[in-house]
Write a protein that holds these residues in place. Sequence first.
Motif, PDB file in Angstrom:
ATOM      1  N   SER A 130       0.824  -1.206   0.000  1.00  0.00           N
ATOM      2  CA  SER A 130       0.000   0.000   0.000  1.00  0.00           C
ATOM      3  C   SER A 130       0.860   1.260   0.000  1.00  0.00           C
ATOM      4  CB  SER A 130      -0.958   0.003   1.184  1.00  0.00           C
ATOM      5  OG  SER A 130      -0.244   0.084   2.395  1.00  0.00           O
ATOM      6  N   GLN A 131       1.996   1.238   0.691  1.00  0.00           N
ATOM      7  CA  GLN A 131       2.890   2.397   0.668  1.00  0.00           C
ATOM      8  C   GLN A 131       3.502   2.593  -0.718  1.00  0.00           C
ATOM      9  OE1 GLN A 131       3.328   4.696   3.035  1.00  0.00           O
ATOM     10  NE2 GLN A 131       1.859   3.616   4.299  1.00  0.00           N
ATOM     11  N   TYR A 132       3.855   1.490  -1.366  1.00  0.00           N
ATOM     12  CA  TYR A 132       4.363   1.583  -2.732  1.00  0.00           C
ATOM     13  C   TYR A 132       3.277   2.124  -3.668  1.00  0.00           C
ATOM     14  CZ  TYR A 132       6.200   0.381  -7.283  1.00  0.00           C
ATOM     15  OH  TYR A 132       6.616   0.444  -8.586  1.00  0.00           O
ATOM     16  N   GLY A 133       2.064   1.621  -3.526  1.00  0.00           N
ATOM     17  CA  GLY A 133       0.969   2.111  -4.339  1.00  0.00           C
ATOM     18  C   GLY A 133       0.706   3.582  -4.119  1.00  0.00           C
ATOM     19  N   LEU A 134       0.857   4.043  -2.892  1.00  0.00           N
ATOM     20  CA  LEU A 134       0.688   5.460  -2.595  1.00  0.00           C
ATOM     21  C   LEU A 134       1.770   6.299  -3.274  1.00  0.00           C
ATOM     22  CD1 LEU A 134      -1.008   7.490  -1.009  1.00  0.00           C
ATOM     23  CD2 LEU A 134       0.495   7.110   0.928  1.00  0.00           C
ATOM     24  N   MET A 135       2.985   5.765  -3.336  1.00  0.00           N
ATOM     25  CA  MET A 135       4.069   6.503  -3.986  1.00  0.00           C
ATOM     26  C   MET A 135       3.862   6.624  -5.493  1.00  0.00           C
ATOM     27  SD  MET A 135       7.601   5.441  -2.062  1.00  0.00           S
ATOM     28  CE  MET A 135       7.614   3.810  -2.741  1.00  0.00           C
ATOM     29  N   VAL A 136       3.289   5.604  -6.118  1.00  0.00           N
ATOM     30  CA  VAL A 136       3.152   5.623  -7.577  1.00  0.00           C
ATOM     31  C   VAL A 136       1.755   6.026  -8.043  1.00  0.00           C
ATOM     32  CG1 VAL A 136       4.977   3.922  -7.901  1.00  0.00           C
ATOM     33  CG2 VAL A 136       2.605   3.159  -7.734  1.00  0.00           C
ATOM     34  N   GLU A 195      -6.797   7.199  -6.498  1.00  0.00           N
ATOM     35  CA  GLU A 195      -5.864   6.106  -6.223  1.00  0.00           C
ATOM     36  C   GLU A 195      -5.186   6.323  -4.878  1.00  0.00           C
ATOM     37  OE1 GLU A 195      -2.940   5.531  -9.230  1.00  0.00           O
ATOM     38  OE2 GLU A 195      -4.414   5.288 -10.813  1.00  0.00           O
ATOM     39  N   ALA A 196      -4.773   7.537  -4.602  1.00  0.00           N
ATOM     40  CA  ALA A 196      -4.110   7.845  -3.334  1.00  0.00           C
ATOM     41  C   ALA A 196      -5.051   7.589  -2.164  1.00  0.00           C
ATOM     42  CB  ALA A 196      -3.633   9.285  -3.327  1.00  0.00           C
ATOM     43  N   THR A 197      -6.320   7.919  -2.317  1.00  0.00           N
ATOM     44  CA  THR A 197      -7.301   7.667  -1.269  1.00  0.00           C
ATOM     45  C   THR A 197      -7.462   6.179  -1.024  1.00  0.00           C
ATOM     46  OG1 THR A 197      -8.479   9.700  -1.839  1.00  0.00           O
ATOM     47  CG2 THR A 197      -9.674   8.079  -0.548  1.00  0.00           C
TER      48      THR A 197
END
Length: 92
Positions: free
Chosen positions: A72-78, A84-86
């Motif tokens: 989830s942290q990786y997904g937040l970065m990209v 998507e960030a939410t």
Amino acid sequence: MSKSYLLGLHIILHVIWVDKLGMLCESQSNIGFLGSSYYIGIVVAMLVIPALSDCYGRKTVFVATMILQVFSQYGLMVSQNLHEATFYMIIA
């Protein structure tokens, strides 16, 4: 900390969050929901994780949640937009 350091940090965060996620055109409620979504995820996890740890054991659930946290942290970065960030903030 010096004022110039804080100003530089503010500019970097502005470029990363505001420009990348297109927050200039979003409503204030959508931007506020981004911050609240992290706590929504915590509340949901507090309701679900204890039952899962009773069924599968603490170590298994702990490892699974740490793996989910990394993804989830990786997904937040990209992430490329606010929605998507939410989503990744809720999972984080």
